[in-house]
Write a protein that holds these residues in place. Structure first.
Motif, PDB file in Angstrom:
ATOM      1  N   ASN A  80       0.836  -1.205   0.000  1.00 13.94           N
ATOM      2  CA  ASN A  80       0.000   0.000   0.000  1.00 13.94           C
ATOM      3  C   ASN A  80       0.866   1.249   0.000  1.00 13.94           C
ATOM      4  OD1 ASN A  80      -2.367  -1.369  -0.006  1.00 13.94           O
ATOM      5  ND2 ASN A  80      -2.841  -1.067   2.154  1.00 13.94           N
TER       6      ASN A  80
ATOM      7  N   GLY B 229      -9.165  -4.036  -2.295  1.00 10.08           N
ATOM      8  CA  GLY B 229      -9.954  -3.297  -1.310  1.00 10.08           C
ATOM      9  C   GLY B 229     -10.200  -4.111  -0.060  1.00 10.08           C
TER      10      GLY B 229
ATOM     11  N   LEU C 166      -6.461  -4.306   3.910  1.00  8.67           N
ATOM     12  CA  LEU C 166      -6.384  -3.841   5.298  1.00  8.67           C
ATOM     13  C   LEU C 166      -7.410  -4.550   6.186  1.00  8.67           C
ATOM     14  CD1 LEU C 166      -5.704   0.001   4.905  1.00  8.67           C
ATOM     15  CD2 LEU C 166      -4.135  -1.788   5.659  1.00  8.67           C
TER      16      LEU C 166
END
Ligand code: ADP
Length: 367
Positions: A268, A329, A332
């Motif tokens: 990320n 998506g 996390l």
């Protein structure tokens, strides 16, 4: 077919009436048999010899005694029935309310309002637990609906792209060149990653990742994740630095899973940091925890979105998905679940858009 049963209130009332009826009957019979004989014996021992006087006294006693026993019995019967009726009503009302609410829940209406049953602690507990269960069911249902909607949304873009390319290639309106195949492969890879991440996130949500927890030094895991990411950082010309503390940082962890979390944070950071930027990984400890931080000088996260970045399919800038479709998506979300299964926490910090971000994983130290 379910046989229609009598109502709870009727059954309780009948049971109460039987108990009271049996009690009253026993009282009347025993009083009728025992009391006159005792009175007769008392008169005899008191020396009342006149038959006329004795008969008169016994008749007077029998009638006075009979009237008081009958009046007393009738009054206590009425009182018992009245209190039973009140009791039964107060017990059966909350039970009927609950039964009605259960029917509503069974019909898929989770937003039920179960009146608080204040009559007894058990009923109160039952209605509170039922309300809680209905609330949880509502949450699960809304999560499920949201998941299906999110999933449909995530699938739409790669599928639409693939469909458009296939149509164009079939109609010969697009050259069958390397660029076309590359785009199609990217979309297929995106779908594959989505499928894999979905499986992982479902397993993580159910705590079914099968973690193999063993004592490891947190610094080693962090250093390994940094080493694995170095080539990708070099390719984009983003500087990756690692600073590990001198003291050992023993934690009970699944080394591979922890490395997966850090790899995700490093991915990320790389994706959101422009060429020439810098990412620093710091591994240290305090009195009770091992702390590893991945801080970048990239695009940052607006404060209002800091807590939502861990939500499934949340993206700070949704328009980026179509530009670099590399993230599912879910990264996390999975990272947070893995860290939570280690008894730790993961938090995000950023001073705002354009000011970089930092993610900190905190795990309890092995003592
Ligand atoms: P994705 O697959 O989209 O990266 P993640 O769950 O890993 O999904 O991240 C969720 C969102 O959080 C990202 O889409 C991005 O908007 C934001 N984000 C995560 N890490 C960073 C970072 N280092 N800098 C800026 N934004 C970030």
């Amino acid at each position: 077919m379910i046989r229609r049963r009598p109502r709870l209130a009727s059954r309780l009332m009948i049971a109460q009436a039987v108990v009271v009826g049996v009690g009253a009957g026993t009282l009347l019979v025993s009083a009728a048999l025992v009391a006159p004989r005792l009175f007769h014996e008392h008169l005899a021992s008191a020396g009342v010899d006149s038959t006329g006087v004795r008969m008169h006294a016994e008749e007077a006693f029998a009638s006075a005694f009979g009237i008081s026993v009958v009046v007393g019995t009738v009054m206590s019967l009425l009182a018992a029935l009245a209190t039973s009726w009140l009791l039964v009503r107060r017990i059966s009302r909350p039970v009927e309310d609950l039964a009605h609410s259960a029917q509503e829940v069974a019909a898929g209406h989770f937003d039920v309002d179960v009146p608080d049953a204040i009559f007894s602690r058990e009923l109160q507990q039952l209605s509170a637990s039922f309300t809680d269960m209905a609330r949880r069911l509502a949450e699960t249902e809304s999560t499920r609906t949201q998941l299906v909607a999110d999933l449909a949304h995530e699938l739409r873009t790669p599928l639409a792209t693939l469909e458009a390319y296939i149509d164009a290639l079939e109609d010969d309106v697009m050259p069958r060149d390397a660029a076309a195949w590359a785009t199609m492969r990217t979309q297929v890879a995106r779908l594959r990653r989505l499928a894999g991440d979905l499986r992982e996130s479902a397993a993580a949500a159910e705590h079914a990742l099968g973690l193999v927890l063993e004592p490891v030094d947190g610094r080693d895991v962090a250093a390994a994740a940094v080493n694995a990411a170095l080539p990708r950082y070099a390719a984009k010309q983003v500087l990756l630095r690692y600073a590990g503390c001198a003291e050992p940082c023993p934690v009970r962890a699944d080394g591979m899973r922890l490395q997966q979390v850090l790899a995700n944070l490093l991915d990320n950071a790389l994706r959101h940091t422009p060429t020439g930027g810098r990412v620093t990984v710091t591994a240290r400890r305090d009195a009770v925890a091992f702390l590893v931080t991945v801080a970048d000088t990239g695009e940052g996260i607006p404060p209002s979105q800091l807590s939502s970045v861990f939500d499934r399919f949340h993206r700070v800038d949704p328009s980026r998905v179509s530009v670099d479709g590399s993230g599912s998506g879910l990264g996390l979300t999975i990272a947070k679940a893995i860290v939570a299964d280690h008894g730790g926490t993961i938090t995000a910090r950023s001073d705002g858009a354009g000011l970089g971000s930092s993610f900190m994983v905190r795990l309890p130290l092995l003592t």
